[in-house]
Write a protein that holds these residues in place. Structure first.
Motif, PDB file in Angstrom:
ATOM      1  N   GLY A  85      11.898   1.114   8.436  1.00  0.00           N
ATOM      2  CA  GLY A  85      11.754  -0.114   7.671  1.00  0.00           C
ATOM      3  C   GLY A  85      10.587  -0.054   6.713  1.00  0.00           C
ATOM      4  O   GLY A  85      10.589  -0.676   5.654  1.00  0.00           O
ATOM      5  N   MET A  86       9.576   0.725   7.097  1.00  0.00           N
ATOM      6  CA  MET A  86       8.357   0.845   6.298  1.00  0.00           C
ATOM      7  C   MET A  86       7.763   2.220   6.524  1.00  0.00           C
ATOM      8  O   MET A  86       7.852   2.771   7.633  1.00  0.00           O
ATOM      9  CB  MET A  86       7.344  -0.236   6.694  1.00  0.00           C
ATOM     10  N   VAL A  87       7.125   2.788   5.477  1.00  0.00           N
ATOM     11  CA  VAL A  87       6.451   4.070   5.646  1.00  0.00           C
ATOM     12  C   VAL A  87       5.318   4.193   4.635  1.00  0.00           C
ATOM     13  O   VAL A  87       5.349   3.582   3.557  1.00  0.00           O
ATOM     14  CB  VAL A  87       7.431   5.257   5.492  1.00  0.00           C
ATOM     15  N   TRP A  88       4.333   4.959   5.013  1.00  0.00           N
ATOM     16  CA  TRP A  88       3.206   5.324   4.149  1.00  0.00           C
ATOM     17  C   TRP A  88       3.317   6.822   3.925  1.00  0.00           C
ATOM     18  O   TRP A  88       3.467   7.578   4.888  1.00  0.00           O
ATOM     19  CB  TRP A  88       1.905   4.963   4.874  1.00  0.00           C
ATOM     20  N   GLY A  89       3.292   7.263   2.692  1.00  0.00           N
ATOM     21  CA  GLY A  89       3.508   8.685   2.465  1.00  0.00           C
ATOM     22  C   GLY A  89       2.964   9.183   1.147  1.00  0.00           C
ATOM     23  O   GLY A  89       2.358   8.437   0.367  1.00  0.00           O
ATOM     24  N   LEU A  90       3.187  10.483   0.892  1.00  0.00           N
ATOM     25  CA  LEU A  90       2.719  11.151  -0.314  1.00  0.00           C
ATOM     26  C   LEU A  90       3.892  11.502  -1.216  1.00  0.00           C
ATOM     27  O   LEU A  90       4.881  12.106  -0.766  1.00  0.00           O
ATOM     28  CB  LEU A  90       1.972  12.448   0.033  1.00  0.00           C
ATOM     29  N   HIS A 138      11.210  -1.502  -1.882  1.00  0.00           N
ATOM     30  CA  HIS A 138      10.210  -2.443  -2.388  1.00  0.00           C
ATOM     31  C   HIS A 138       8.836  -1.824  -2.152  1.00  0.00           C
ATOM     32  O   HIS A 138       8.523  -1.376  -1.050  1.00  0.00           O
ATOM     33  CB  HIS A 138      10.288  -3.789  -1.675  1.00  0.00           C
ATOM     34  N   THR A 139       8.004  -1.806  -3.184  1.00  0.00           N
ATOM     35  CA  THR A 139       6.684  -1.172  -3.103  1.00  0.00           C
ATOM     36  C   THR A 139       5.613  -2.195  -2.770  1.00  0.00           C
ATOM     37  O   THR A 139       5.441  -3.184  -3.489  1.00  0.00           O
ATOM     38  CB  THR A 139       6.337  -0.487  -4.435  1.00  0.00           C
ATOM     39  N   LEU A 140       4.890  -1.945  -1.690  1.00  0.00           N
ATOM     40  CA  LEU A 140       3.779  -2.815  -1.300  1.00  0.00           C
ATOM     41  C   LEU A 140       2.496  -2.400  -2.005  1.00  0.00           C
ATOM     42  O   LEU A 140       1.697  -3.239  -2.397  1.00  0.00           O
ATOM     43  CB  LEU A 140       3.587  -2.788   0.213  1.00  0.00           C
ATOM     44  N   THR A 141       2.278  -1.093  -2.162  1.00  0.00           N
ATOM     45  CA  THR A 141       1.146  -0.605  -2.943  1.00  0.00           C
ATOM     46  C   THR A 141       1.308   0.878  -3.226  1.00  0.00           C
ATOM     47  O   THR A 141       2.117   1.565  -2.582  1.00  0.00           O
ATOM     48  CB  THR A 141      -0.206  -0.854  -2.235  1.00  0.00           C
ATOM     49  N   VAL A 142       0.541   1.356  -4.196  1.00  0.00           N
ATOM     50  CA  VAL A 142       0.328   2.789  -4.415  1.00  0.00           C
ATOM     51  C   VAL A 142      -1.176   2.985  -4.514  1.00  0.00           C
ATOM     52  O   VAL A 142      -1.906   2.054  -4.877  1.00  0.00           O
ATOM     53  CB  VAL A 142       1.018   3.315  -5.694  1.00  0.00           C
ATOM     54  N   HIS A 143      -1.649   4.190  -4.208  1.00  0.00           N
ATOM     55  CA  HIS A 143      -3.093   4.426  -4.260  1.00  0.00           C
ATOM     56  C   HIS A 143      -3.367   5.925  -4.298  1.00  0.00           C
ATOM     57  O   HIS A 143      -2.451   6.748  -4.174  1.00  0.00           O
ATOM     58  CB  HIS A 143      -3.780   3.791  -3.044  1.00  0.00           C
ATOM     59  N   THR A 144      -4.630   6.266  -4.457  1.00  0.00           N
ATOM     60  CA  THR A 144      -5.047   7.666  -4.418  1.00  0.00           C
ATOM     61  C   THR A 144      -6.013   7.854  -3.255  1.00  0.00           C
ATOM     62  O   THR A 144      -6.311   6.916  -2.511  1.00  0.00           O
ATOM     63  CB  THR A 144      -5.742   8.086  -5.729  1.00  0.00           C
ATOM     64  N   ALA A 235      -4.295  12.998  -5.015  1.00  0.00           N
ATOM     65  CA  ALA A 235      -2.981  12.813  -4.395  1.00  0.00           C
ATOM     66  C   ALA A 235      -2.502  11.388  -4.620  1.00  0.00           C
ATOM     67  O   ALA A 235      -3.292  10.446  -4.620  1.00  0.00           O
ATOM     68  CB  ALA A 235      -3.040  13.108  -2.898  1.00  0.00           C
ATOM     69  N   SER A 236      -1.210  11.246  -4.824  1.00  0.00           N
ATOM     70  CA  SER A 236      -0.579   9.933  -5.032  1.00  0.00           C
ATOM     71  C   SER A 236       0.133   9.516  -3.756  1.00  0.00           C
ATOM     72  O   SER A 236       0.930  10.282  -3.203  1.00  0.00           O
ATOM     73  CB  SER A 236       0.424  10.029  -6.185  1.00  0.00           C
ATOM     74  N   MET A 237      -0.146   8.289  -3.292  1.00  0.00           N
ATOM     75  CA  MET A 237       0.433   7.812  -2.046  1.00  0.00           C
ATOM     76  C   MET A 237       1.077   6.443  -2.228  1.00  0.00           C
ATOM     77  O   MET A 237       0.756   5.715  -3.157  1.00  0.00           O
ATOM     78  CB  MET A 237      -0.628   7.773  -0.947  1.00  0.00           C
ATOM     79  N   PHE A 238       1.993   6.118  -1.326  1.00  0.00           N
ATOM     80  CA  PHE A 238       2.748   4.869  -1.429  1.00  0.00           C
ATOM     81  C   PHE A 238       2.906   4.218  -0.067  1.00  0.00           C
ATOM     82  O   PHE A 238       2.866   4.886   0.972  1.00  0.00           O
ATOM     83  CB  PHE A 238       4.142   5.144  -2.020  1.00  0.00           C
ATOM     84  N   LEU A 239       3.091   2.895  -0.092  1.00  0.00           N
ATOM     85  CA  LEU A 239       3.494   2.141   1.093  1.00  0.00           C
ATOM     86  C   LEU A 239       4.703   1.329   0.661  1.00  0.00           C
ATOM     87  O   LEU A 239       4.603   0.480  -0.229  1.00  0.00           O
ATOM     88  CB  LEU A 239       2.377   1.221   1.595  1.00  0.00           C
ATOM     89  N   ILE A 240       5.850   1.597   1.263  1.00  0.00           N
ATOM     90  CA  ILE A 240       7.108   0.997   0.817  1.00  0.00           C
ATOM     91  C   ILE A 240       7.872   0.374   1.977  1.00  0.00           C
ATOM     92  O   ILE A 240       7.668   0.718   3.140  1.00  0.00           O
ATOM     93  CB  ILE A 240       8.005   2.037   0.104  1.00  0.00           C
TER      94      ILE A 240
END
Length: 340
Positions: A85-90, A138-144, A235-240
């Protein structure tokens, strides 16, 4: 008959109200692919998950999986397919799939993880998301993260020739390209496999942040760090979140979650990561890892060899329908503004 009609109407209204309420109760299963003790999960993500439940008054909950629901390179697809349902990744674990994300991987422009993360979210919202960078989720955030450097167990890199023959674990395609241009050999493996690869001699070193030496327990397996001003990479990361699950959340609860996500969450992650990095830099020196800062002829060599990476990314941005020069300038300007 009128009594029966009234009862039927009341029943339908009750069912309707129950359905509306139950439709707002959503459980997001989070794929826990890193150790639960990893500092960003402990300090930021897990508290953020609790905040999601609080701001939605329990209607939306995040459930931690006992282990990864798939291999790290499939993190994005796990959510797109509804397995998680949700993941944090690169983004970098799937080279070529997210070319726009490679903007933040470019060398020499990492300032501070909080500043870079806030700037990245702004650019993502304005340029990348409208271009379809994250389809089906759906994107909750992106970050480095903090600036990435090169560590190895073989020799200090003090001259261009010292790159030759080094086998280095690469974080993403940007690092792989940079290592190849510098004369080293990139080997792509997930961060969770670094220690095994180093201990078995599969790689001589890694592309990494200083804090990761300790968070992944490999500080004792490296002897030398090459520190490039502004970072050799990032590095580019996401929480979706799965789009279908997000659509089940009421508009009011979506709004409440959005209010604690986006740039606000990017800043939280960036600040926590930069704090961890700053402490680790001092520890690296105390633990006797030799740090060589690239300067003079060595820095000139690195900049000359990597000069083509930015134009190459601009071509990818154009192919994706994005004004790459405007996006890159917005990113750099926002990063500088945030650190001033």
């Amino acid at each position: 008959m009128k009594r029966i009609a009234l009862l039927a109407t009341a029943t339908l209204m009750a069912v309707g109200n129950w359905s509306a309420a139950s439709a707002q109760e959503v459980v997001l299963r989070y794929s826990n692919w890193l150790p639960p003790t990893f500092h960003i999960q402990q300090r930021v993500l897990y508290p953020y998950f609790k905040e999601i439940e609080e701001v939605t008054e329990g209607r939306v909950k995040v459930e931690l999986s006992a282990g990864p629901l798939g291999p790290p390179p499939r993190n994005f697809q796990l959510v797109a397919d509804g397995i998680a349902g949700m993941v944090w990744g690169l983004h970098g674990y799937t080279p070529g799939t997210f070319p726009l994300s490679e903007m933040v991987e470019l060398p020499f422009h990492s300032t501070d993880a909080e500043a870079n993360s806030a700037a990245y979210w702004q650019v993502f919202e304005e340029y990348f998301e409208p271009a379809g960078m994250h389809p089906g989720v759906h994107t909750l955030t992106v970050h480095t993260q903090p600036a990435g450097q090169i560590f190895n167990a073989v020799r200090a890199v003090e001259a261009p020739a010292d790159f030759e023959g080094l086998k280095i674990r690469s974080t993403n395609s940007g690092v792989a390209d940079a290592l190849t241009l510098l004369g080293a050999t990139p080997i792509g493996i997930p961060v969770t496999e670094m220690r095994d690869a180093l201990s078995k001699g599969i790689v001589d070193g890694v592309s990494l942040t200083d804090e990761a030496l300790y968070n992944f327990n490999i500080a004792n397996l490296v002897k030398h760090e090459l520190a490039v001003p502004g970072g050799l990479y990032n590095a580019s990361m996401f929480l979706i979140v799965n789009q279908a699950l997000w659509d089940q959340i009421s508009p009011e609860d979506q709004e409440a979650i959005t209010a604690i996500s986006g740039e606000k969450l990017a800043r939280r992650i960036g600040r926590a990561w930069q704090d961890e990095q700053d402490q680790a830099v001092e520890k690296v020196i105390a633990d006797g890892i030799e740090v060589n800062t690239a300067e003079g002829p060595l820095l000139d060599f690195i900049k000359e060899r990597l000069a083509g990476l930015e134009p190459a990314w601009l071509e990818k941005a154009e192919a994706a329908g994005v004004d790459g020069e405007a996006a890159l300038e917005a990113y750099r300007s926002a990063s500088r503004a945030t650190t001033n």
